[in-house]
Scaffold this motif. Structure first.
Motif, PDB file in Angstrom:
ATOM      1  N   TYR A  19       0.813  -1.221   0.000  1.00  0.00           N
ATOM      2  CA  TYR A  19       0.000   0.000   0.000  1.00  0.00           C
ATOM      3  C   TYR A  19       0.848   1.273   0.000  1.00  0.00           C
ATOM      4  CZ  TYR A  19      -3.743  -3.253   1.134  1.00  0.00           C
ATOM      5  OH  TYR A  19      -4.631  -4.304   1.103  1.00  0.00           O
ATOM      6  N   ARG A  20       2.154   1.111  -0.149  1.00  0.00           N
ATOM      7  CA  ARG A  20       3.086   2.243  -0.165  1.00  0.00           C
ATOM      8  C   ARG A  20       2.768   3.195   0.994  1.00  0.00           C
ATOM      9  NH1 ARG A  20       2.340   5.243  -5.189  1.00  0.00           N
ATOM     10  NH2 ARG A  20       4.157   6.400  -4.491  1.00  0.00           N
ATOM     11  N   ILE A  21       2.819   2.656   2.186  1.00  0.00           N
ATOM     12  CA  ILE A  21       2.406   3.408   3.374  1.00  0.00           C
ATOM     13  C   ILE A  21       3.401   4.518   3.708  1.00  0.00           C
ATOM     14  CG2 ILE A  21       1.978   3.261   5.860  1.00  0.00           C
ATOM     15  CD1 ILE A  21       0.979   0.414   5.419  1.00  0.00           C
ATOM     16  N   GLN A  22       2.861   5.710   3.908  1.00  0.00           N
ATOM     17  CA  GLN A  22       3.637   6.863   4.364  1.00  0.00           C
ATOM     18  C   GLN A  22       3.136   7.238   5.754  1.00  0.00           C
ATOM     19  OE1 GLN A  22       2.730  10.567   2.419  1.00  0.00           O
ATOM     20  NE2 GLN A  22       4.672  11.516   3.002  1.00  0.00           N
ATOM     21  N   VAL A  23       4.046   7.414   6.691  1.00  0.00           N
ATOM     22  CA  VAL A  23       3.672   7.757   8.061  1.00  0.00           C
ATOM     23  C   VAL A  23       4.160   9.167   8.379  1.00  0.00           C
ATOM     24  CG1 VAL A  23       3.735   7.064  10.479  1.00  0.00           C
ATOM     25  CG2 VAL A  23       3.938   5.333   8.683  1.00  0.00           C
ATOM     26  N   ILE A  24       3.264  10.002   8.879  1.00  0.00           N
ATOM     27  CA  ILE A  24       3.588  11.378   9.240  1.00  0.00           C
ATOM     28  C   ILE A  24       3.251  11.599  10.715  1.00  0.00           C
ATOM     29  CG2 ILE A  24       3.050  13.813   8.809  1.00  0.00           C
ATOM     30  CD1 ILE A  24       2.236  13.012   5.964  1.00  0.00           C
ATOM     31  N   GLY A  25       4.152  12.236  11.456  1.00  0.00           N
ATOM     32  CA  GLY A  25       3.876  12.610  12.839  1.00  0.00           C
ATOM     33  C   GLY A  25       4.059  11.512  13.863  1.00  0.00           C
ATOM     34  N   LYS A  26       4.803  10.483  13.507  1.00  0.00           N
ATOM     35  CA  LYS A  26       5.026   9.388  14.456  1.00  0.00           C
ATOM     36  C   LYS A  26       5.655   9.898  15.755  1.00  0.00           C
ATOM     37  CE  LYS A  26       6.592   5.589  12.652  1.00  0.00           C
ATOM     38  NZ  LYS A  26       7.490   4.504  12.127  1.00  0.00           N
ATOM     39  N   LEU A 154      -1.081   4.964   0.739  1.00  0.00           N
ATOM     40  CA  LEU A 154      -1.863   5.083   1.966  1.00  0.00           C
ATOM     41  C   LEU A 154      -1.069   5.923   2.958  1.00  0.00           C
ATOM     42  CD1 LEU A 154      -4.543   3.913   3.232  1.00  0.00           C
ATOM     43  CD2 LEU A 154      -3.062   2.283   4.401  1.00  0.00           C
ATOM     44  N   THR A 155      -1.685   6.952   3.477  1.00  0.00           N
ATOM     45  CA  THR A 155      -1.000   7.842   4.411  1.00  0.00           C
ATOM     46  C   THR A 155      -1.618   7.743   5.794  1.00  0.00           C
ATOM     47  OG1 THR A 155      -0.532   9.391   2.608  1.00  0.00           O
ATOM     48  CG2 THR A 155      -0.290  10.227   4.847  1.00  0.00           C
TER      49      THR A 155
END
Length: 201
Positions: A19-26, A154-155
């Motif tokens: 899903y090419r996951i991007q994580v912001i604000g971890k 997917l973000t």
């Protein structure tokens, strides 16, 4: 036997590239102390996605009927899930959730109670507000921005912890507190989409 670390690793290897996951604000998730991660709910895959993108192990509620199946029930328990009776006030689930937070762990909640079939935010149930007001946990809003499409993008956005003291001082109801949490989730979705739109210009 706790299978959470194994499950998290296995799902990460599968989901991140799929899903090419991007994580912001971890970094907004506190490293220590009780935390409640509250996310919107757009897919049955949301719990594992929040689970693999959070740096902390998460305890999720799951439908009580799933635990009636012996093998599945043991599996869910081994990955930190606990049962909740849907459609009614489940005092045992409320006590279990508070106990998890009292031990300094992380509770994962989907305030809407069920997934949105349109992708739009729905009305929250009072449960998230109950836990937020009755504990001293940090409340971290989370936005999952899809869709879930293999090869797509997917973000997952984690916002800064909310200060619930003002709601306690005003003697805000659990339902109103849950609505405030959903509003923060909505802000994360709107702000992220606005930033994406500006980058596309």
């Amino acid at each position: 036997m706790n299978l959470y670390p194994i499950a998290k690793t296995a799902v990460s290897y599968l989901f991140y590239p799929l899903y090419r996951i991007q994580v912001i604000g971890k970094e907004n998730i506190p490293e220590d102390g009780p935390v409640i991660i509250c996310s919107n709910h757009i897919s049955n895959l949301d719990p594992p996605v929040v689970g693999i993108t959070s740096p902390r192990n998460i305890h999720f509620m799951a439908k009580g009927e799933l635990f009636q199946k012996p093998i599945l029930g043991r599996l869910l328990t081994s990955i930190n899930a606990f049962p909740v009776k849907r459609g009614m006030k489940d005092r045992n689930a409320l006590r279990e959730g508070l106990s998890i937070l009292e031990k300094g762990h992380t509770l994962g909640l989907f305030p809407e109670g069920t997934r949105s079939r349109t992708g739009q935010l729905g009305q929250p149930l009072a449960g998230a507000g109950f836990f937020a007001l009755r504990s001293n946990a940090a409340i971290v809003p989370c936005a999952i921005i899809g869709p879930y499409k293999p090869g797509g993008k997917l973000t997952v956005v984690y916002g800064k912890p909310m200060n619930m003291d003002v709601y306690r001082e005003k003697k805000t109801s659990a339902k109103e507190a849950a609505e405030a949490i959903m509003t923060e989730i909505g802000y994360l979705i709107t702000n992220h989409r606005s930033q994406d739109a500006s980058l596309d210009k």
